[in-house]
Structures are given as structure tokens and as C-alpha cells.
Enzyme design. Sequence first.
Site, PDB file in Angstrom:
ATOM      1  N   ARG A  90       0.823  -1.203   0.000  1.00 20.84           N
ATOM      2  CA  ARG A  90       0.000   0.000   0.000  1.00 20.84           C
ATOM      3  C   ARG A  90       0.859   1.256   0.000  1.00 20.84           C
ATOM      4  NH1 ARG A  90      -2.656   1.131   5.471  1.00 20.84           N
ATOM      5  NH2 ARG A  90      -4.219  -0.452   5.017  1.00 20.84           N
ATOM      6  N   TYR A  91       1.952   1.217   0.704  1.00 19.57           N
ATOM      7  CA  TYR A  91       2.846   2.374   0.801  1.00 19.57           C
ATOM      8  C   TYR A  91       4.051   2.148  -0.114  1.00 19.57           C
ATOM      9  CZ  TYR A  91       0.408   3.629   5.164  1.00 19.57           C
ATOM     10  OH  TYR A  91      -0.528   3.990   6.115  1.00 19.57           O
ATOM     11  N   ARG A  94       7.263   0.028   1.783  1.00 16.08           N
ATOM     12  CA  ARG A  94       7.105  -1.069   2.747  1.00 16.08           C
ATOM     13  C   ARG A  94       5.874  -1.909   2.429  1.00 16.08           C
ATOM     14  NH1 ARG A  94       5.629   3.797   4.369  1.00 16.08           N
ATOM     15  NH2 ARG A  94       4.224   4.199   6.108  1.00 16.08           N
ATOM     16  N   CYS A 103      -3.760 -17.633  14.919  1.00 18.52           N
ATOM     17  CA  CYS A 103      -3.314 -16.873  16.091  1.00 18.52           C
ATOM     18  C   CYS A 103      -3.540 -17.747  17.315  1.00 18.52           C
ATOM     19  CB  CYS A 103      -4.140 -15.594  16.246  1.00 18.52           C
ATOM     20  SG  CYS A 103      -3.996 -14.535  14.805  1.00 18.52           S
ATOM     21  N   CYS A 107      -8.865 -12.769  18.541  1.00 20.68           N
ATOM     22  CA  CYS A 107      -9.416 -11.546  19.121  1.00 20.68           C
ATOM     23  C   CYS A 107     -10.733 -11.244  18.420  1.00 20.68           C
ATOM     24  CB  CYS A 107      -8.460 -10.389  18.906  1.00 20.68           C
ATOM     25  SG  CYS A 107      -6.773 -10.802  19.404  1.00 20.68           S
ATOM     26  N   CYS A 110     -10.691  -8.376  15.724  1.00 27.46           N
ATOM     27  CA  CYS A 110      -9.603  -8.424  14.733  1.00 27.46           C
ATOM     28  C   CYS A 110      -9.949  -7.702  13.425  1.00 27.46           C
ATOM     29  CB  CYS A 110      -9.278  -9.877  14.424  1.00 27.46           C
ATOM     30  SG  CYS A 110      -7.954 -10.042  13.210  1.00 27.46           S
ATOM     31  N   ARG A 112      -8.634  -8.341  10.644  1.00 33.78           N
ATOM     32  CA  ARG A 112      -8.659  -9.336   9.549  1.00 33.78           C
ATOM     33  C   ARG A 112      -9.605 -10.480   9.885  1.00 33.78           C
ATOM     34  NH1 ARG A 112      -2.700  -8.418   8.997  1.00 33.78           N
ATOM     35  NH2 ARG A 112      -2.671  -6.481   7.796  1.00 33.78           N
ATOM     36  N   ASP A 269     -11.060  -0.239  13.218  1.00 38.35           N
ATOM     37  CA  ASP A 269     -11.385  -0.218  11.792  1.00 38.35           C
ATOM     38  C   ASP A 269     -12.866  -0.550  11.595  1.00 38.35           C
ATOM     39  OD1 ASP A 269      -8.774   0.348  10.854  1.00 38.35           O
ATOM     40  OD2 ASP A 269      -8.205  -1.730  11.248  1.00 38.35           O
ATOM     41  N   ASP A 306      -6.818   4.042  10.413  1.00 36.73           N
ATOM     42  CA  ASP A 306      -6.416   3.433   9.146  1.00 36.73           C
ATOM     43  C   ASP A 306      -7.600   3.639   8.210  1.00 36.73           C
ATOM     44  OD1 ASP A 306      -4.708   2.176   7.442  1.00 36.73           O
ATOM     45  OD2 ASP A 306      -4.308   0.492   8.787  1.00 36.73           O
ATOM     46  N   LYS A 313      -2.712   5.328   6.898  1.00 39.68           N
ATOM     47  CA  LYS A 313      -2.988   5.752   8.263  1.00 39.68           C
ATOM     48  C   LYS A 313      -2.884   7.266   8.363  1.00 39.68           C
ATOM     49  CE  LYS A 313      -1.113   1.504  10.299  1.00 39.68           C
ATOM     50  NZ  LYS A 313      -0.671   0.827   9.070  1.00 39.68           N
TER      51      LYS A 313
HETATM   52  C1  LIG Z   1       0.272  -0.088   8.959  1.00 36.85           C
HETATM   53  C2  LIG Z   1       0.766  -0.583   7.677  1.00 36.85           C
HETATM   54  C3  LIG Z   1       2.128  -0.500   7.354  1.00 36.85           C
HETATM   55  C4  LIG Z   1       3.162   0.038   8.316  1.00 36.85           C
HETATM   56  O1  LIG Z   1       2.903   1.363   8.583  1.00 36.85           O
HETATM   57  P1  LIG Z   1       3.919   2.199   9.531  1.00 36.85           P
HETATM   58  O2  LIG Z   1       3.204   3.489   9.723  1.00 36.85           O
HETATM   59  O3  LIG Z   1       5.200   2.299   8.781  1.00 36.85           O
HETATM   60  O4  LIG Z   1       4.080   1.414  10.789  1.00 36.85           O
HETATM   61  C5  LIG Z   1       2.511  -0.887   6.104  1.00 36.85           C
HETATM   62  N1  LIG Z   1       1.634  -1.387   5.213  1.00 36.85           N
HETATM   63  C6  LIG Z   1       0.322  -1.501   5.493  1.00 36.85           C
HETATM   64  C7  LIG Z   1      -0.582  -2.066   4.477  1.00 36.85           C
HETATM   65  C8  LIG Z   1      -0.146  -1.113   6.753  1.00 36.85           C
HETATM   66  O5  LIG Z   1      -1.439  -1.247   7.043  1.00 36.85           O
HETATM   67  S1  SF4 Z   2      -5.818  -8.975  16.281  1.00 32.70           S
HETATM   68 FE1  SF4 Z   2      -6.278 -10.552  14.732  1.00 32.70          FE
HETATM   69  S2  SF4 Z   2      -4.303 -11.005  13.789  1.00 32.70           S
HETATM   70 FE2  SF4 Z   2      -3.877  -9.959  15.740  1.00 32.70          FE
HETATM   71  S3  SF4 Z   2      -3.605 -11.595  17.240  1.00 32.70           S
HETATM   72 FE3  SF4 Z   2      -5.739 -10.970  17.329  1.00 32.70          FE
HETATM   73  S4  SF4 Z   2      -6.804 -12.347  15.929  1.00 32.70           S
HETATM   74 FE4  SF4 Z   2      -4.655 -12.480  15.457  1.00 32.70          FE
END
Ligand SMILES: *Cc1c(COP(=O)(O)O)cnc(C)c1O
Ligand code: SF4
Length: 344
Positions: A90-91, A94, A103, A107, A110, A112, A269, A306, A313
Site C-alpha cells: 500500500r505504501y 514497505r 493466532c 481476538c 480483529c 482481519r 477499523d 487506518d 494511516k
Molecule cells: C500499517 C501498515 C504499514 C506500516 O505502517 P507504519 O506506519 O510504517 O508502521 C505498512 N503497510 C500496510 C498495508 C499497513 O497497514
Molecule cells: S488482532 Fe487478529 S491477527 Fe492480531 S492476534 Fe488478534 S486475531 Fe490475530
Amino acid sequence: MQAWEKSLNQSVTSPEELAGLFRVDAAPLAGVVGRYPMRITPYYLGLIKEPGDAIWRQCVPDPAELADLSQSPDPLDEERLSPVPGLIHRYPDRVVWIASASCAVYCRFCMRKRGVGCAGMQVAPQKEALEYLAGHPEIRDVVLSGGDPLLLSDERLEDLLAGLRRIPHLEIVRIGTRVPVTLPERVTPKLAALLKRFHPLFVNTHFNHPDEITDRSARACALLADAGIPLGNQSVLLKGVNDDPQVMRRLMLKLLLLRVRPYYLHQMDLVKGTAHFRTPLAKGVEVLKALRGHTSGLAVPHYVIDLPGGKGKVEVAAECVRREGSRLVVTTYLGETLEYQDVC
Ligand SMILES: *Cc1c(COP(=O)(O)O)cnc(C)c1O
Ligand code: SF4
């Protein structure tokens, strides 16, 4: 089998098991668990003091999860932003690498939730993902995420990290993990020694409540910190769990004792199945205001949203500065209003 694998096998995964331990009605939870899996490790279960407390709410399924019909399963558009399945780019410099679909504890909030713990979670195929990274010299930072990357075996993890370290332009590796909080026995001296070979490597963990800080979680963090790994923490602001400035203050100060630096405080989120955890933005601002100036600046995380649609973010400020021409009107941490002259 290692001790931590045994703990995973002894985890509570069905409403019936839960009903055998606490006075809960298993029937309404069956449908929830059918859609969003449950797993609670013996250690994390032991942190519950009473049904409905902050630990309970994070790990015990709630029928409200199925009642949330309006939000999207993937509001951050992670799947659209994955050039290789499970690799979110996305960025510019990174990427997030989904290294594991499981996991220790699932959670309930979560981000995801759409796939974590079930067949729906796409883990990045190692060979293809490494090829993508090797072919993109602009990528200098890889965040291993999931699921929890530290649920991989030591061997799988070593193979993955070695593969990453063969890419010359990759500068830093980060691991996002909740095992110090939910399965601290996973952090063995052997694991710490393994990770240490791949520096610069950072670990971001995920404590949400001061009751999660125990001798055992402290020991897990100490093993990592003693291996020279900078430790950060990402919390999520959760209604009924930690949406209280004094609770958050205790958490942040306790984290510093573990040599864990608060990094992000996430606004929930807009993920389907989690609406009952959302708090207004004002609550996060209130948390920030209770920290800044009142205690060590090291204890103040960045409060972030986010943004939906994969827009990235954005940091939410405590709004202590208002501009009037070249004059700034600032509010101090004690609530005093002052003027500050900017240069023109
Ligand atoms: C949060 C995130 C990152 C890392 O973001 P930082 O601000 O550098 O910690 C990188 N890629 C994605 C898709 C993210 O959601
Ligand atoms: S927030 Fe989601 S990915 Fe993170 S530890 Fe909990 S269940 Fe796993």
C-alpha cells in the site's frame, strides 16, 4: 512437540468447553464460532477474573458479531492492494506480509476477521512473495503479520527470515505478534536467539489492557529485549475494554517497565463483525490528553485511523494548537490558553 504447541492444543475452542468453565449459555455462541473461530489459550483464559471483564470481552464470542451487517469484511481494501496474494503493498517503501493464518487467541475485534483462523485467510506463498520483493528495490521494510507470524515453527520462521535477508535492498524486518500477550511460552530463549540473527529486526506486540501484563508476559518481552530487539506496542481502542484514559495510562506506563514503547493507538477499523467495539474519536483524544504532559512522553502512542479504501494511516492530534494569522493559540496540558508567535 514444544511446550507452546501443547498449550495451543489445550486451548478452548468450543462454546461447550467454555460453558463447562463459566456460567454461559453455549447455544447462542455456536453460530458465532461457526463464522468467526474461537481459540483461547490456557494462559489467556487464566487472566479472566469474571465473565464480561476486559480479557473476556477480547476473546469470548459475542452474538453482536453476527448482528453487524453494515460494515465491510475488508474496508482497508487489503485484497485489492495485494500484487501477490497475502502481500499488501500500500505504501511506496514497505509491505505487509501475511505469514500465518492462525493466532494463539482469536481476538473478537480483529481487523482481519474476514479470514483469520479459517480457510479464508490468504497466506503469501513464500517463493512468489520473495520474487516480488526482490524485483522491487523501492521496498526497504517488510512487516510480517497475519495471523500471527510467531505461530510458525522456528524452522519455518528461520527459512522465511533467511529468504528476506538474501534481498540486499531490504533494510528492516518487523514482526507483528500477539504471542507475548496470549501465549508467552512461545517466546523461548531459542526463538530470541534465532530472531537476533536477522537484525535490524523490530517486534511490535499488542497489549490492550494492564491486566495483560503479568510476570510471564514480562519475561517474554525481556527475552526479546535482551536479544536487542526494539519492542513496540499497538493497542486498539475498544469499547468496554480500554476506553478509559486512566486504564490506558496504567497500560502505557506498565509497558515502559517491560521496555516496550507504545507505538500506535488504533481507532477501530470499520470491519464487519466488530461494530460493538467502536468508540467515538473523542475518546481517543481524551486518552491522548490524559497522557501528554502528565507523564513521560515515551508513554504517548500515535493515535491513528487506518482509512477505508486503503488510503493509509492518518494521525489524529489532540488539537492543542489553533492558528490566528501568524499567532498561534495553544492550550497547555493543564488547560491554560497561551499565545505563541510563529515566524512569517
Ligand atoms: C500499517 C501498515 C504499514 C506500516 O505502517 P507504519 O506506519 O510504517 O508502521 C505498512 N503497510 C500496510 C498495508 C499497513 O497497514
Ligand atoms: S488482532 Fe487478529 S491477527 Fe492480531 S492476534 Fe488478534 S486475531 Fe490475530
